[in-house]
Design an enzyme around this catalytic site. Structure first.
Site: not given
Length: 425
Positions: A107, A203, A205
């Site tokens: 990340s 969070y 992705n």
């Protein structure tokens, strides 16, 4: 699986490609002893050798605790950077670890991807306030209300695609398909959103998969070409690239996970069996393709290259002042602690006794990285640990304790301050 169903597997998948720096590292620093205010630059220089010896010892402790390899690079902006590479004896038959080896950034890819978006914003080719529907019509349900800014700072509410069971074979290295940004995005948006856009922080992705698709749509170029032409080549980052396959370009750090027979009991059955060469109770996962990381986590780099990238980014070499200010505009990671760690556009920040740091971290099988800098980019630090599932599953307290000790010491060394006494002893 509903995103609201409690599940230990879901909790684990949610941490893959997740960022831990601002929350976990700030907590560790809060427990450290603040250095004496009277320390002088001369005293700091005099203690440089001691600090290096302490970092070397802490890196060795981490290897002794079970980490196959550790790379550390710290630049306090005042002298020669400290570079350390330590590895377990059994890994040397695969590769003698060097401080300049390539490794998977996970990340830590996000600050680089956010930089590409902000460059295009500065050129007037897109705007942070653009709804995702403008660029990806029909691909994101409710995309009219989700802006590019929300995708970048994790306030979109999109379900994280790494939590979908379909991605698990790729994570384990058993499915070598070349996931596209559109496929990763589709995997995430088939689930209900977690909350209304802009109302919370979580969070995701999937947000970066969407950003990757937008970048390719706006420019007509592949992400690999954008990283190369807009960042790596201008900064002469010779070992930084967005891979288009599983092959490495230079000498690289091997990443390992325990094999099924040696995997800690805390790891669920579905995550215990990695593909890759096996020896000494471990699987070498460094040959597995990270296409599933996409714009959220696929970039490869080195400690030296990443230091140069952070210095260029935070000093304004890559972005005009207005866009750099947007990068640093944060939202609280924890709504109950608005003055705590914050997340900006692909980067986060936290404060400990040794100073306020900016950075990110990344976790993919075989590679756990923490990258830090100060606000101006004059100081940088990176820690690589060549195994990662212990962190995903909180499965090895011994490694965790040694890792926190090293990370705390690295951060204070980056700020040119004495390593806290609790870590130096």
């Amino acid at each position: 699986m509903s995103p609201r169903e409690p599940s230990s597997d879901r909790a684990v998948r949610s941490r893959l490609l997740r960022s831990l720096t601002a929350s976990a590292l700030a907590v560790g620093l809060a427990a450290a002893t603040a250095p004496p205010a009277s320390a002088t630059p001369q005293a700091a220089r005099a203690g440089a050798g001691t600090q290096r010896a302490q970092l070397l010892r802490l890196a060795r402790n981490l290897v002794d605790a079970g980490a196959p390899g550790v790379i550390v690079r710290v630049d306090d902006g005042a002298g020669r950077p400290v570079e350390i590479a330590e590895q377990a004896a059994w890994t040397r038959r695969d590769h003698p670890l060097q401080a300049g080896d390539e490794f998977r950034m996970g990340s830590n890819t996000k600050p680089m991807i956010a930089t590409l978006v902000l460059q295009l914003a500065a050129e007037g080719r897109l705007a942070l306030g653009d709804p995702v529907e403008k660029w990806l019509p029909g691909q994101v349900p409710g995309g009219e209300a989700i802006t590019l800014r929300m995708l970048l700072n994790h306030t979109s509410g999109l379900f994280d695609y790494t939590e979908d069971p379909a991605i698990r074979p790729s994570i384990l290295g058993k499915d070598r398909r070349r996931w596209t940004q559109a496929e990763l995005l589709a995997l995430g948006v088939k689930h209900d959103p977690l909350f209304a856009p802009g109302t919370r922080w979580s969070y995701s992705n999937t947000g970066y998969a969407a950003i990757g698709a937008v970048l390719e749509k706006v420019t007509g170029a592949r992400l690999a070409d954008l990283v190369r032409d807009r960042i790596a080549r201008p900064l002469r980052l010779h070992h930084t690239y967005y891979p288009v396959g599983s092959a490495w370009r230079g000498p690289y750090a091997r990443g390992y996970e325990p094999d099924a027979d040696h995997m800690p009991a805390e790891v669920p059955a579905g995550f215990r069996d990695f593909a890759g060469p096996r020896h000494h109770g471990h699987v070498d996962v460094s040959g597995n393709d990270l296409a599933w990381g996409g714009a959220a986590g696929a970039v490869v780099s080195t400690t030296q290259d990443w230091s140069r990238f952070y210095t260029a980014l935070m000093s304004g070499k890559l972005l005009p002042a207005a866009q750099l200010a947007q990068l640093r505009t944060t939202v609280p990671v924890d709504a109950e602690h608005p003055d705590g760690p914050g997340y900006g556009l692909g980067i986060q920040t936290g404060t400990g006794p040794c100073g306020t740091f900016w950075g990110h971290d990344g976790g993919v099988p075989g590679y756990l990285t923490t990258t830090l800098t100060d606000r101006a980019g004059g100081r940088t630090a990176t820690v690589l640990i060549a195994t990662e599932f212990w962190a995903e599953f909180e499965a090895d307290p011994k490694i965790a304790e040694a890792a926190h000790a090293l990370q705390n010491a690295v951060t204070c060394t980056m700020f040119g301050k004495p390593v806290p006494a609790a870590q130096a002893g």
